[in-house]
Design a protein around this motif. Structure first.
Motif, PDB file in Angstrom:
ATOM      1  N   ALA A   1       0.823  -1.215   0.000  1.00 23.71           N
ATOM      2  CA  ALA A   1       0.000   0.000   0.000  1.00 23.71           C
ATOM      3  C   ALA A   1       0.851   1.257   0.000  1.00 23.71           C
ATOM      4  CB  ALA A   1      -0.919   0.010   1.212  1.00 23.71           C
TER       5      ALA A   1
ATOM      6  N   ARG B   1      -0.084   5.177  -1.030  1.00 28.77           N
ATOM      7  CA  ARG B   1      -0.165   6.212  -0.005  1.00 28.77           C
ATOM      8  C   ARG B   1       0.716   7.396  -0.355  1.00 28.77           C
ATOM      9  NH1 ARG B   1       0.071   3.350   5.909  1.00 28.77           N
ATOM     10  NH2 ARG B   1      -1.852   2.180   5.751  1.00 28.77           N
TER      11      ARG B   1
ATOM     12  N   PRO C   1     -10.967  -1.555  21.383  1.00 30.48           N
ATOM     13  CA  PRO C   1      -9.597  -1.602  20.855  1.00 30.48           C
ATOM     14  C   PRO C   1      -8.634  -0.675  21.601  1.00 30.48           C
ATOM     15  CG  PRO C   1     -11.173  -1.464  19.066  1.00 30.48           C
ATOM     16  CD  PRO C   1     -11.947  -1.254  20.331  1.00 30.48           C
TER      17      PRO C   1
ATOM     18  N   LEU D   1      -4.554   6.597  18.581  1.00 30.96           N
ATOM     19  CA  LEU D   1      -4.232   6.543  17.156  1.00 30.96           C
ATOM     20  C   LEU D   1      -4.392   5.147  16.577  1.00 30.96           C
ATOM     21  CD1 LEU D   1      -1.113   8.847  16.862  1.00 30.96           C
ATOM     22  CD2 LEU D   1      -3.424   9.270  16.084  1.00 30.96           C
ATOM     23  N   TYR D   2      -4.003   4.114  17.359  1.00 33.58           N
ATOM     24  CA  TYR D   2      -4.050   2.756  16.839  1.00 33.58           C
ATOM     25  C   TYR D   2      -5.397   2.089  17.096  1.00 33.58           C
ATOM     26  CZ  TYR D   2       0.868   2.039  15.571  1.00 33.58           C
ATOM     27  OH  TYR D   2       2.090   2.076  14.955  1.00 33.58           O
ATOM     28  N   GLY D   3      -6.073   2.485  18.174  1.00 31.58           N
ATOM     29  CA  GLY D   3      -7.271   1.750  18.558  1.00 31.58           C
ATOM     30  C   GLY D   3      -8.567   2.480  18.263  1.00 31.58           C
TER      31      GLY D   3
ATOM     32  N   PRO E   1      -8.983   4.579  14.119  1.00 31.66           N
ATOM     33  CA  PRO E   1      -9.404   3.811  12.941  1.00 31.66           C
ATOM     34  C   PRO E   1     -10.885   3.464  12.960  1.00 31.66           C
ATOM     35  CG  PRO E   1      -7.404   2.899  13.856  1.00 31.66           C
ATOM     36  CD  PRO E   1      -7.894   3.919  14.833  1.00 31.66           C
TER      37      PRO E   1
ATOM     38  N   ILE F   1     -14.282  11.218   8.272  1.00 27.52           N
ATOM     39  CA  ILE F   1     -14.053  11.607   6.881  1.00 27.52           C
ATOM     40  C   ILE F   1     -15.373  11.994   6.230  1.00 27.52           C
ATOM     41  CG2 ILE F   1     -13.374  10.714   4.635  1.00 27.52           C
ATOM     42  CD1 ILE F   1     -11.259   9.057   6.099  1.00 27.52           C
TER      43      ILE F   1
ATOM     44  N   LEU G   1     -12.133   6.434   0.275  1.00 24.70           N
ATOM     45  CA  LEU G   1     -11.491   6.427   1.589  1.00 24.70           C
ATOM     46  C   LEU G   1     -12.217   5.527   2.572  1.00 24.70           C
ATOM     47  CD1 LEU G   1     -10.724  10.218   1.877  1.00 24.70           C
ATOM     48  CD2 LEU G   1      -9.132   8.395   1.391  1.00 24.70           C
ATOM     49  N   ARG G   2     -13.217   4.819   2.109  1.00 23.16           N
ATOM     50  CA  ARG G   2     -14.003   4.010   3.045  1.00 23.16           C
ATOM     51  C   ARG G   2     -13.137   2.918   3.666  1.00 23.16           C
ATOM     52  NH1 ARG G   2     -19.498   2.251   0.787  1.00 23.16           N
ATOM     53  NH2 ARG G   2     -19.933   4.432   1.261  1.00 23.16           N
TER      54      ARG G   2
END
Lengths: 275, 519
Positions: B12, B16, B424, B440-442, B445, B452, B518-519
Motif C-alpha cells: 500500500a 499512499r 480496541p 491513534l491505533y485503537g 481507525p 471523513i 477512503l471508506r
C-alpha cells in the motif's frame, strides 16, 4: 513467582460479587487453564490479573508488583509485560493486519517509532513471522474487516505473541475456531509460552482442550476456586460437579474420536503430542 | 519452519505516497489562491483594529429601546426560520419520497427528481433571497421562499438517503406480502429512521435560524438586518448583544433536538394509542407555531400568484437569459470559481484540524462551550469580523468558514469518537500503550470513516457558503454576483449563478467519490 493473589475479591459498583476469596499463585513459566460454567468469574479473574480491574478485597501481586498500590507510573511499566487475548478481538475493522499485530509493541516502542509505523509498518518481517506461526502470513496486508471471525481471533493472538509478554492472559482464545484449528492454535500458544518461559493463563470453554494442553487446571464456580489440580488428577466426577448447572454433558471441542473419553484425553502420550 | 525470504514490501506504500503527493500538488495552489497568510492575524495594525472593535463589545448593549428592537427581530428571525422550514418540509416530503430508492423492489433512482433537488440545493439560499427580494421587494417573504426552496432540496436529499441507509429487509418483507410502497416505508423503515429524520430536521431548523439571520444582510428582515447595521456602524455593544442572542437561540435548538431524540427513545406506554402527552403537546405546538409564524410575518402567498406578479417574475427571469458567455467574462468567472474553491477547501481543512484537536477526549469538557459558541455564529457574521482582522479578501473568507466549521465539526467529531468502539483502545492501554498511541491505533481507525464523511459533507456545504461570502467582501463568486446584481447586469449575474451551480455539483460528485475511495 509470576503472580500471587491472596484472598482477592471483586465486587462491582452495582453490588454484584464476581469473585470472592481467590487465592492463587503461579510460578514463572506455568501454564494454567481456567475452566468453569459461564458466569463463574473466569473473565473477572483474568481482568484482575491483567490490571484492568482492581480487586476490591485482598492483595494482588502481579509480576512482583503490588497492584493494589495503583501507582500510574508503576502500571505503565507493568502493562507492557502483560499480554491479554480478548474473547472478541479488540481490533478496528479498518486497520490492516500488519498494523494490528505491530500494535502489540506500542507499550515498548518509543513514541516516534509507533507514530512512524502508522505511515509505513516498521517491522513487516516480525509481524509476518508471527502470523506465519498461526498460518495467517498470507493475510499480512489484508484489512481486518475482510477476515473471518476465526482469522480475526488469530490476529488477536498474533498481536500478543508479537508483544512477547511475560504473562499471557487469554480469555476464550480459540472460541471462534473449528476444532482442529483450535487445537493447533492452543498448542502454538502453549509452545510459545514454554519456549520463552512466559506464564500462560487461559480460560477455556472446552474441557478436553484444557486437559490436553495445560498441565494445571483451575476450576472456578460462582466466583470461587472449586479445585486447583494438575491435569492428570482432574476426575470426571469433579468436572461434572463443576458443570452441574449446565446439564449432564461436559463442554468439549467437538465429538472427535480422540477426545470422546477423558481417559484418552488424559493419556500422557496425547499430552506429549500436544504440548 | 518454512524458508523465510526477505520480508515483502508494504504493497500500500506506493499508493499512499502518491496520494499524499497528489494532495500536496492540489492543495498548494489552493492555499496560494486563498492567500493563506496566518501572519496577517498578528499584524500589529490589524490587531489594533480588531482589538478596538472587540473591546467595544463590552458591555453588551442593554438599552430598553434596543432590547425591544432585538426582541422583535429575534421573533422575526424565529418566524422566518419556522415558516421557511415548514415550506421546506412541504416540498421535501413528496420529493424525498419520489427520489429515494427505499421501498422499491428494484432500486431505481428517479433521475428527474434527483436533478431537480440538485438545482434547488446547488444555488445558495442567499442567492435565492437576493433574487426574491428583487421580485417581491424587501421583507421576510423573500427569506421564507428562499429558505423553503433550498432547504426543501437539502431535506429531500437527506431524507432519501436516510431511508436508503437503514436496513431494507423489513420493507422488502412487507412489500412481498402485498403492502404498497408508502405503507412499506411507514411500517418497515420509518421506525428505524425516525430518530435520525427528526434530529436532522431540528438541526436544519437550527441552520435555518442562522440562515435567516444571514438573509437580513440582503434586506430580508430579522436579526441579520440589525447585525448589518451594528457592524456598519462598528457598534460593538449592539453586535455583542445580537451575538449572545444567536447563541441562546442555537442552544435552545440544541435542547429541543435532545428532547425530541429522548422522546423518540422512550419505550411506548402499554396502551393502544401511540400518542402520549409528549406527542400530543408536540402535535399541538408545531402547527400553531407554523401558523403563528406566517401570521406574524404577514406573508400573503395569494399575492404571489396573481397575474401581475407572474408577469414581473417572467420579465425578471427573462432578463437573465441568455447568460453572458463572452470569453472575457468567462475568464473572470473562472477565476472566481478557483478562488471560491480555494476558500472552501482551506476553510474546511483548517476546521478539520482544529475541530479534531478540540474534540479529543482529554480536552473536551472546557472546549464544548467554545465549540458551541463558534458554531452558533453564522459564517457571514464571522466574515465581517475576520475581514477586520486580516483585511478584505479570500483569506478572511477562509478563516470565517474555518471558525464556524470548527464548531460544527468539533461537535460531530466528539460524538463520532464517543460512538467509536472503546474496546480496541482499551485493550492497547492494558498492554501498556500510552494514551495518545492507543487513540491513534485503537480508537481513531474505528471512527475514521465517520470523521471523513462528516468532513466531506461539510465541504459540500462550505462550497455553497464560500460562494456567498463574497457578499461581505471575501472574494470569490459571491463578490462578482453581488457586484453585478447591484448594477442590474443580469446576464453576467446569470453566468455566475450557473457557475455556482456547476461548482456545487462538481464538489458533490468529488466528495461522493472521495467518500467511496477512503471508506
Amino acid at each position: 513467582m509470576s503472580f500471587a493473589l491472596d484472598g482477592v475479591g471483586l465486587t462491582h459498583a452495582n453490588g454484584f460479587t464476581a469473585l470472592s476469596d481467590i487465592t492463587l499463585r503461579a510460578n514463572k513459566g506455568e501454564r494454567i487453564a481456567l475452566i468453569g460454567p459461564s458466569g463463574a468469574g473466569k473473565t473477572s479473574l483474568l481482568s484482575v490479573l491483567g490490571t484492568a480491574l482492581a480487586p476490591t478485597a485482598g492483595v494482588a501481586e502481579i509480576l512482583d508488583f503490588g497492584q493494589n498500590l495503583r501507582l500510574t507510573a508503576g502500571l505503565k511499566a507493568l502493562r507492557p509485560r502483560i499480554g491479554t487475548i480478548h474473547q472478541a478481538p479488540p481490533i478496528p475493522g479498518r486497520q490492516r493486519v500488519v498494523t494490528a499485530v505491530l500494535a502489540g509493541k506500542l507499550g515498548q516502542w518509543p513514541a516516534w517509532k509507533s507514530l512512524a509505523s502508522l505511515l509505513y509498518p516498521l517491522d513487516v518481517a516480525g509481524a509476518r513471522a508471527t502470523l506465519e506461526r498461526l498460518d495467517l502470513a498470507d493475510k499480512l496486508f489484508a484489512r481486518c474487516d475482510q477476515l473471518s471471525g476465526g482469522q480475526l481471533q488469530r490476529v488477536g493472538i498474533a498481536r500478543v505473541l508479537y508483544q512477547q509478554a511475560e504473562l499471557i492472559l487469554a480469555d476464550e482464545p480459540v472460541s471462534a475456531l473449528d476444532p482442529a484449528l483450535a487445537l493447533a492454535t492452543a498448542r502454538q500458544l502453549a509452545a510459545d509460552a514454554e519456549a520463552r518461559g512466559a506464564t500462560l493463563v487461559a480460560s477455556l470453554h472446552a474441557v478436553d482442550l484444557a486437559l490436553n494442553c495445560f498441565p494445571r487446571i483451575v476450576g472456578i464456580k460462582a466466583g470461587r476456586i472449586a479445585f486447583d489440580l494438575p491435569a492428570g488428577e482432574v476426575s470426571e466426577a469433579l468436572l461434572h460437579d463443576l458443570y452441574a448447572s449446565e446439564g449432564q454433558t461436559l463442554p468439549t471441542l467437538a465429538n472427535e474420536p480422540r477426545f470422546t473419553t477423558l481417559a484418552a484425553a488424559n493419556d500422557p502420550a496425547t499430552r506429549a503430542a500436544c504440548c | 519452519m518454512l524458508l523465510n525470504p526477505a520480508p515483502p514490501r508494504d504493497p500500500a506504500a506506493r499508493g499512499r505516497l502518491s496520494g499524499a503527493l497528489l494532495a500536496l500538488v492540489i492543495l498548494w495552489p489552493l492555499f496560494r489562491a486563498a492567500e493563506f497568510k496566518p501572519g496577517a492575524l498578528f499584524d500589529s495594525s490589524n490587531l489594533k483594529v480588531i482589538g478596538h472593535f472587540l473591546a467595544g463589545f463590552l458591555p453588551p448593549e442593554r438599552g430598553a429601546e434596543f432590547l425591544a428592537y432585538l426582541g422583535k427581530a429575534t421573533l422575526e428571525t424565529l418566524a422566518i426560520a419556522t415558516a421557511g422550514l415548514a415550506l421546506a418540509c412541504v416540498i421535501a416530503v413528496p420529493l424525498g419520497y419520489l427520489a429515494t430508492a427505499a421501498g422499491r423492489e428494484q432500486p431505481t433512482l428517479n433521475p428527474l427528481t434527483r436533478s431537480l433537488l440538485t438545482v434547488l440545493r446547488g444555488i445558495p439560499e442567499l442567492v435565492w433571497a437576493l433574487l426574491f427580494v428583487r421580485i417581491f421587494g424587501l421583507g421576510p417573504a423573500a427569506g421564507v421562499l428562499a429558505l423553503g426552496l433550498t432547504y426543501g432540496g437539502m431535506l429531500a436529499k437527506v431524507y432519501a438517503e436516510i431511508l436508503e441507509s437503514v436496513d431494507p429487509a423489513p420493507a422488502h418483507a412487507l412489500r412481498r406480502s402485498g403492502a404498497g410502497r408508502l405503507l412499506a416505508i411507514l411500517y418497515g423503515l420509518l421506525p428505524q429512521a425516525s430518530k435520525e429524520l427528526a434530529s436532522y430536521t431540528v438541526y436544519r431548523w437550527e441552520c435555518a435560524i442562522r440562515a435567516s439571520v444571514v438573509m437580513g444582510f440582503v434586506g430580508a428582515g430579522g436579526l441579520g438586518q440589525l447585525m448589518d447595521q451594528a457592524m456598519k456602524m462598528l457598534n460593538g455593544g449592539e453586535a455583542a448583544s445580537i451575538l449572545l442572542t444567536f447563541m441562546l437561540l442555537v442552544f435552545a435548538a440544541d435542547g429541543v433536538s435532545g428532547w425530541l431524540r429522548r422522546a423518540l427513545d422512550t419505550p411506548p406506554a402499554a396502551r393502544a394509542s401511540p400518542f402520549g402527552w409528549r406527542s400530543i403537546s408536540f402535535l399541538l405546538v408545531l402547527p400553531s407555531a407554523v401558523i403563528a409564524s406566517f401570521h406574524w410575518l404577514e406573508i400573503d402567498f395569494g399575492e404571489l400568484f396573481t397575474a401581475g406578479a407572474a408577469h414581473s417574475i417572467g420579465e425578471f427571469v427573462a432578463g437573465f437569459f441568455p447568460p453572458d458567455l463572452s470569453s472575457d467574462w468567462l475568464a473572470r468567472v473562472g477565476l472566481g470559481i478557483w478562488e471560491t474553491l480555494a476558500i472552501s477547501v482551506v476553510g474546511t481543512l483548517l476546521a478539520a484540524v482544529a475541530g479534531l484537536l478540540l474534540a479529543l477526549p482529554k480536552w473536551r469538557a472546557p472546549f464544548s462551550f467554545l465549540l458551541n459558541t463558534l458554531r452558533s455564529v453564522p459564517e457571514l457574521v464571522w466574515a465581517t469580523i475576520t475581514a477586520l482582522a486580516v483585511g478584505l479578501g479570500p483569506f478572511a473568507g477562509a478563516l470565517a468558514l474555518a471558525l464556524h466549521t470548527t464548531g460544527v465539526l468539533g461537535r460531530l467529531y466528539a460524538e463520532a469518537l464517543d460512538n467509536a468502539p472503546a474496546a480496541p483502545g482499551h485493550a492497547l492501554r492494558l498492554a501498556g500503550a500510552p494514551a495518545g498511541l492507543s487513540f491513534l491505533y485503537g480508537t481513531l481507525p474505528g471512527a475514521a470513516p465517520q470523521l471523513i464523511a462528516y468532513t466531506l459533507y461539510r465541504w459540500e456545504m462550505n462550497i455553497r457558503m464560500a460562494a456567498i461570502l463574497g457578499f461581505v467582501g471575501a472574494g470569490g463568486l459571491g463578490q462578482l454576483l453581488y457586484f453585478e446584481l447591484s448594477l442590474f447586469h443580469h446576464a453576467q449575474a446569470s453566468t455566475v449563478i450557473i457557475a455556482m451551480l456547476i461548482l456545487s455539483i462538481a464538489v458533490d460528485q468529488t466528495s461522493a467519490w472521495l467518500r467511496q475511495r477512503l471508506r
